[in-house]
Design a protein around this motif. Structure first.
Motif: not given
Length: 173
Positions: A7-10, A37-39, A56-59, A125-128
């Protein structure tokens, strides 16, 4: 295909290869990739240890292309724009010497263009995503960008009352 680790890197990616009979040979197939991609930074050990209030703090970042093969004109679908269409045309007057002789003939009702191809939308798309204080505070922020190329247009010839010619040559943002 989707890959995630703790649940860290996607990582998520897919590929579309689509075909349409609306286009001439050489333009019928389009390749449309997409990936994301997500972290989740909150799952890193240094964050879990020091900032327990951060759930949670996902970029996230995603990129993808989508193809469109639909062509519309006068609220109707246009099929096979690479073929000429011939139909009944205007009436022509010949040798008007005291009496009128009007003749109806055939004319092009649709001009062909073998260069028409896929209209392509490129999306980014760039999201947090944030979840704080046992999910009591949640926030999602996204920046989305879309551009299109190969937009279908019809042009009329100014020098004659020819029908419109369909082309895909425009871009917009």
């Amino acid at each position: 295909m989707r890959i995630s680790w703790n649940y860290r890197y996607f990582v998520d990616f897919n590929f579309g290869y689509n075909g349409s009979e609306n286009f001439a040979k050489g333009h019928r197939f389009g390749f449309f990739p997409a990936y994301s991609l997500a972290w989740n930074i909150a799952e890193e050990s240094f964050i879990k240890k020091n900032w327990k209030w951060m759930g949670m703090f996902k970029v996230r970042f995603s990129y993808g292309k989508v193809g469109n093969d639909k062509i519309r004109h006068n609220n109707a679908d246009v099929r096979f724009p690479y073929l000429y269409a011939i139909g009944e045309g205007n009436s022509y007057d010949w040798a008007n010497y005291g009496s009128s002789y009007g003749f109806t003939g055939l004319t092009y009702t649709e001009l062909a263009s073998d260069q028409v191809s896929w209209e392509v939308a490129t999306k980014k798309d760039l999201g947090v995503d944030l979840a704080l204080f046992d999910d009591k505070f949640k926030l999602t922020v996204d920046y989305f960008d879309e551009s299109r190329s190969g937009i279908f247009m019809q042009r009329r010839f100014a020098w004659h009352d020819w029908p419109a010619r369909k082309e895909s040559f425009c871009k917009c943002r």
